[in-house]
Design a protein around this motif. Structure first.
Motif, PDB file in Angstrom:
ATOM      1  N   LEU A  88       0.735  -1.267  -0.032  1.00 47.29           N
ATOM      2  CA  LEU A  88       0.017  -0.084  -0.040  1.00 47.29           C
ATOM      3  C   LEU A  88       0.912   1.227  -0.137  1.00 47.29           C
ATOM      4  CD1 LEU A  88      -3.042  -0.813   2.563  1.00 47.29           C
ATOM      5  CD2 LEU A  88      -3.035  -0.401  -0.098  1.00 47.29           C
ATOM      6  N   ILE A  89       2.184   1.153   0.829  1.00 46.93           N
ATOM      7  CA  ILE A  89       2.662   2.380   1.028  1.00 46.93           C
ATOM      8  C   ILE A  89       3.332   2.703  -0.676  1.00 46.93           C
ATOM      9  CG2 ILE A  89       4.913   3.303   1.640  1.00 46.93           C
ATOM     10  CD1 ILE A  89       4.355   1.751   4.445  1.00 46.93           C
ATOM     11  N   GLU A  90       3.805   1.484  -1.202  1.00 51.37           N
ATOM     12  CA  GLU A  90       4.748   1.503  -2.410  1.00 51.37           C
ATOM     13  C   GLU A  90       3.489   2.251  -3.421  1.00 51.37           C
ATOM     14  OE1 GLU A  90       5.861  -1.351  -6.188  1.00 51.37           O
ATOM     15  OE2 GLU A  90       5.823  -2.129  -3.896  1.00 51.37           O
ATOM     16  N   ILE A  91       2.155   1.943  -3.214  1.00 49.99           N
ATOM     17  CA  ILE A  91       1.164   2.254  -4.354  1.00 49.99           C
ATOM     18  C   ILE A  91       0.840   3.858  -4.160  1.00 49.99           C
ATOM     19  CG2 ILE A  91      -1.325   2.119  -5.105  1.00 49.99           C
ATOM     20  CD1 ILE A  91      -1.123  -0.843  -4.194  1.00 49.99           C
ATOM     21  N   ALA A  92       0.802   4.077  -2.764  1.00 52.54           N
ATOM     22  CA  ALA A  92       0.740   5.520  -2.335  1.00 52.54           C
ATOM     23  C   ALA A  92       1.747   6.572  -2.671  1.00 52.54           C
ATOM     24  CB  ALA A  92       0.556   5.662  -0.899  1.00 52.54           C
ATOM     25  N   LEU A  93       2.989   5.945  -3.021  1.00 51.00           N
ATOM     26  CA  LEU A  93       4.083   6.815  -3.461  1.00 51.00           C
ATOM     27  C   LEU A  93       4.410   6.683  -4.983  1.00 51.00           C
ATOM     28  CD1 LEU A  93       6.396   6.303  -0.477  1.00 51.00           C
ATOM     29  CD2 LEU A  93       5.024   8.262  -0.454  1.00 51.00           C
ATOM     30  N   ASP A  94       3.688   5.981  -5.807  1.00 51.95           N
ATOM     31  CA  ASP A  94       3.903   5.878  -7.103  1.00 51.95           C
ATOM     32  C   ASP A  94       3.598   7.336  -7.629  1.00 51.95           C
ATOM     33  OD1 ASP A  94       1.187   5.817  -7.573  1.00 51.95           O
ATOM     34  OD2 ASP A  94       0.988   3.793  -7.969  1.00 51.95           O
ATOM     35  N   GLU A  95       3.786   7.352  -9.234  1.00 55.50           N
ATOM     36  CA  GLU A  95       3.577   8.643  -9.769  1.00 55.50           C
ATOM     37  C   GLU A  95       2.205   9.044  -9.782  1.00 55.50           C
ATOM     38  OE1 GLU A  95       4.388  10.243 -14.287  1.00 55.50           O
ATOM     39  OE2 GLU A  95       5.129   8.610 -13.830  1.00 55.50           O
ATOM     40  N   GLU A  96       1.289   7.930  -9.890  1.00 53.50           N
ATOM     41  CA  GLU A  96      -0.253   8.458  -9.811  1.00 53.50           C
ATOM     42  C   GLU A  96      -0.772   8.916  -8.787  1.00 53.50           C
ATOM     43  OE1 GLU A  96      -4.350   5.961 -10.979  1.00 53.50           O
ATOM     44  OE2 GLU A  96      -2.396   4.948 -11.334  1.00 53.50           O
ATOM     45  N   ASN A  97      -0.308   8.409  -7.622  1.00 52.77           N
ATOM     46  CA  ASN A  97      -0.810   8.846  -6.077  1.00 52.77           C
ATOM     47  C   ASN A  97      -0.263   9.755  -5.361  1.00 52.77           C
ATOM     48  OD1 ASN A  97      -3.188   6.786  -6.287  1.00 52.77           O
ATOM     49  ND2 ASN A  97      -1.752   5.315  -6.639  1.00 52.77           N
ATOM     50  N   TYR A  98       1.187   9.945  -5.696  1.00 47.10           N
ATOM     51  CA  TYR A  98       1.903  10.823  -4.998  1.00 47.10           C
ATOM     52  C   TYR A  98       1.506  12.189  -4.391  1.00 47.10           C
ATOM     53  CZ  TYR A  98       6.153  13.231  -3.250  1.00 47.10           C
ATOM     54  OH  TYR A  98       7.001  13.847  -2.453  1.00 47.10           O
ATOM     55  N   MET A  99       0.696  12.954  -5.563  1.00 42.62           N
ATOM     56  CA  MET A  99       0.208  14.328  -5.374  1.00 42.62           C
ATOM     57  C   MET A  99      -0.865  14.159  -4.170  1.00 42.62           C
ATOM     58  SD  MET A  99       2.146  16.577  -6.665  1.00 42.62           S
ATOM     59  CE  MET A  99       0.944  17.850  -6.261  1.00 42.62           C
ATOM     60  N   GLN A 100      -1.735  13.074  -4.434  1.00 38.86           N
ATOM     61  CA  GLN A 100      -2.781  13.213  -3.422  1.00 38.86           C
ATOM     62  C   GLN A 100      -2.144  12.758  -2.179  1.00 38.86           C
ATOM     63  OE1 GLN A 100      -5.957  10.259  -4.757  1.00 38.86           O
ATOM     64  NE2 GLN A 100      -7.089  10.587  -2.882  1.00 38.86           N
ATOM     65  N   SER A 101      -1.400  11.677  -1.997  1.00 38.70           N
ATOM     66  CA  SER A 101      -0.827  11.506  -0.903  1.00 38.70           C
ATOM     67  C   SER A 101      -0.060  12.478  -0.077  1.00 38.70           C
ATOM     68  CB  SER A 101       0.251  10.134  -0.913  1.00 38.70           C
ATOM     69  OG  SER A 101      -0.188   9.050  -1.465  1.00 38.70           O
ATOM     70  N   SER A 102       0.740  13.314  -0.829  1.00 37.78           N
ATOM     71  CA  SER A 102       1.188  14.755  -0.252  1.00 37.78           C
ATOM     72  C   SER A 102       0.205  15.848   0.368  1.00 37.78           C
ATOM     73  CB  SER A 102       2.186  15.413  -1.222  1.00 37.78           C
ATOM     74  OG  SER A 102       3.290  14.535  -1.764  1.00 37.78           O
ATOM     75  N   GLU A 103      -0.998  15.689  -0.416  1.00 40.59           N
ATOM     76  CA  GLU A 103      -1.858  16.569  -0.013  1.00 40.59           C
ATOM     77  C   GLU A 103      -2.477  16.222   1.423  1.00 40.59           C
ATOM     78  OE1 GLU A 103      -4.475  17.038  -3.246  1.00 40.59           O
ATOM     79  OE2 GLU A 103      -3.359  17.877  -4.428  1.00 40.59           O
ATOM     80  N   LEU A 104      -2.759  14.855   1.511  1.00 40.08           N
ATOM     81  CA  LEU A 104      -3.361  14.355   2.509  1.00 40.08           C
ATOM     82  C   LEU A 104      -2.425  14.653   3.720  1.00 40.08           C
ATOM     83  CD1 LEU A 104      -5.361  12.431   4.073  1.00 40.08           C
ATOM     84  CD2 LEU A 104      -4.117  10.514   3.371  1.00 40.08           C
ATOM     85  N   VAL A 105      -1.005  14.414   3.605  1.00 40.79           N
ATOM     86  CA  VAL A 105      -0.185  14.694   4.814  1.00 40.79           C
ATOM     87  C   VAL A 105      -0.158  16.061   4.964  1.00 40.79           C
ATOM     88  CG1 VAL A 105       2.272  14.891   5.381  1.00 40.79           C
ATOM     89  CG2 VAL A 105       1.496  12.922   3.950  1.00 40.79           C
ATOM     90  N   GLY A 106      -0.334  17.162   4.140  1.00 39.03           N
ATOM     91  CA  GLY A 106      -0.287  18.578   4.254  1.00 39.03           C
ATOM     92  C   GLY A 106      -1.527  19.115   5.280  1.00 39.03           C
ATOM     93  N   ASP A 107      -2.581  18.105   4.682  1.00 42.66           N
ATOM     94  CA  ASP A 107      -4.001  18.358   5.299  1.00 42.66           C
ATOM     95  C   ASP A 107      -3.878  17.870   6.733  1.00 42.66           C
ATOM     96  OD1 ASP A 107      -4.970  19.704   3.172  1.00 42.66           O
ATOM     97  OD2 ASP A 107      -6.051  17.586   2.517  1.00 42.66           O
ATOM     98  N   LEU A 108      -3.149  16.969   7.174  1.00 42.19           N
ATOM     99  CA  LEU A 108      -3.210  16.273   8.460  1.00 42.19           C
ATOM    100  C   LEU A 108      -2.215  17.214   9.448  1.00 42.19           C
ATOM    101  CD1 LEU A 108      -3.707  14.333  10.727  1.00 42.19           C
ATOM    102  CD2 LEU A 108      -1.889  12.880   9.511  1.00 42.19           C
ATOM    103  N   GLU A 109      -1.183  17.729   8.836  1.00 44.62           N
ATOM    104  CA  GLU A 109      -0.240  18.475   9.521  1.00 44.62           C
ATOM    105  C   GLU A 109      -0.920  19.953   9.871  1.00 44.62           C
ATOM    106  OE1 GLU A 109       4.110  17.603   7.818  1.00 44.62           O
ATOM    107  OE2 GLU A 109       2.982  18.931   6.659  1.00 44.62           O
ATOM    108  N   ARG A 110      -1.555  20.509   8.951  1.00 39.43           N
ATOM    109  CA  ARG A 110      -2.553  21.849   9.210  1.00 39.43           C
ATOM    110  C   ARG A 110      -3.371  21.434  10.117  1.00 39.43           C
ATOM    111  NH1 ARG A 110      -1.510  22.462   3.646  1.00 39.43           N
ATOM    112  NH2 ARG A 110      -2.937  21.306   3.250  1.00 39.43           N
ATOM    113  N   TYR A 111      -4.205  20.389  10.152  1.00 38.25           N
ATOM    114  CA  TYR A 111      -5.072  19.850  11.114  1.00 38.25           C
ATOM    115  C   TYR A 111      -4.573  19.936  12.718  1.00 38.25           C
ATOM    116  CZ  TYR A 111      -8.780  17.160  13.551  1.00 38.25           C
ATOM    117  OH  TYR A 111      -9.802  16.780  14.465  1.00 38.25           O
TER     118      TYR A 111
END
Length: 223
Positions: A88-111
């Motif tokens: 799952l981590i590999e998929i989350a960091l691949d080219e297709e999902n990397y931006m969405q994963s980064s946005e999720l991390v940013g949202d959680l940090e702000r929260y």
């Protein structure tokens, strides 16, 4: 793959999808020796049993599993969950999902920063990452089965998908499945080309497409 068990001369061809292998061991002493030897190798120690393929010896700990408990049978085994999580981590960091994963991390940090307003001291969110989010999410496979045979088949499929093809040694499974359910189980094993060895301490009627090796109490091997 082939399997040579401790104390038994016969070599078991586990890769033949025309039949399923069963070994009936009437000697309690030999049965104990076989199981202890396999378990020792799975734990990383030396042993006498050998897993091989194309005349090459393979590491038993990586290529074989022994299952002796079926009630309950644990589908969500730690090693399997860890490998699925890594996938799952590999998929989350691949080219297709990397931006969405980064946005999720940013949202959680702000929260988290917003939640911490008014707290004494400043919080550090540097350890927030998609890897840690997935690892700590408590992911498990759905374990809701009415039939033990269905759970076992799905478990074999999960191991193949997230780990590798293995030999599955099942002890006294016939004590837990009816003849009809076991026959359907065997048919499905052969259809999906799983490598399974049934070890029994008691002789039962022969199933369709079952190749049996009997070791009697005097240690004679009868095919």
């Amino acid at each position: 793959m082939n399997l040579k068990l401790s104390g038994i001369e016969h070599i078991i061809d586990c890769g033949n999808s025309a039949y399923i292998n069963s070994v009936v061991i009437e000697s309690p002493r030999l049965l104990c020796e076989v199981l202890m030897d396999l378990e020792c190798q799975i734990q990383g120690d030396d042993g006498k049993s050998v897993v091989s393929e194309n005349d090459k010896v393979l590491p038993t700990a990586k290529c074989l599993e022994v299952h002796t408990r079926f009630v309950p049978f644990e589908l969500n085994q730690k090693n399997l969950i860890n490998k699925a999580t890594a996938k799952l981590i590999e998929i989350a960091l691949d080219e297709e999902n990397y931006m969405q994963s980064s946005e999720l991390v940013g949202d959680l940090e702000r929260y988290l920063m917003n939640l911490s307003i008014g707290l004494t001291g400043s919080i550090d969110t540097s350890k927030v990452s998609i890897e840690n989010l997935i690892k700590n999410s408590g992911l498990t496979f759905v374990d809701d089965y009415s039939l033990l045979s269905e759970k076992l088949l799905d478990y074999f499929e999960l191991v193949r998908e997230y780990d590798q093809d293995k030999i599955f040694v099942l002890l006294n499974l016939r004590s837990f499945l009816s003849t009809n359910e076991l026959q359907q189980f065997v048919d499905e094993i052969l259809l999906r080309r799983f490598q399974v060895v049934l070890i029994e301490s008691t002789e039962y009627s022969l199933l369709d497409k079952e190749k049996r090796l009997l070791i009697d109490d005097s240690l004679c091997e009868i095919c």
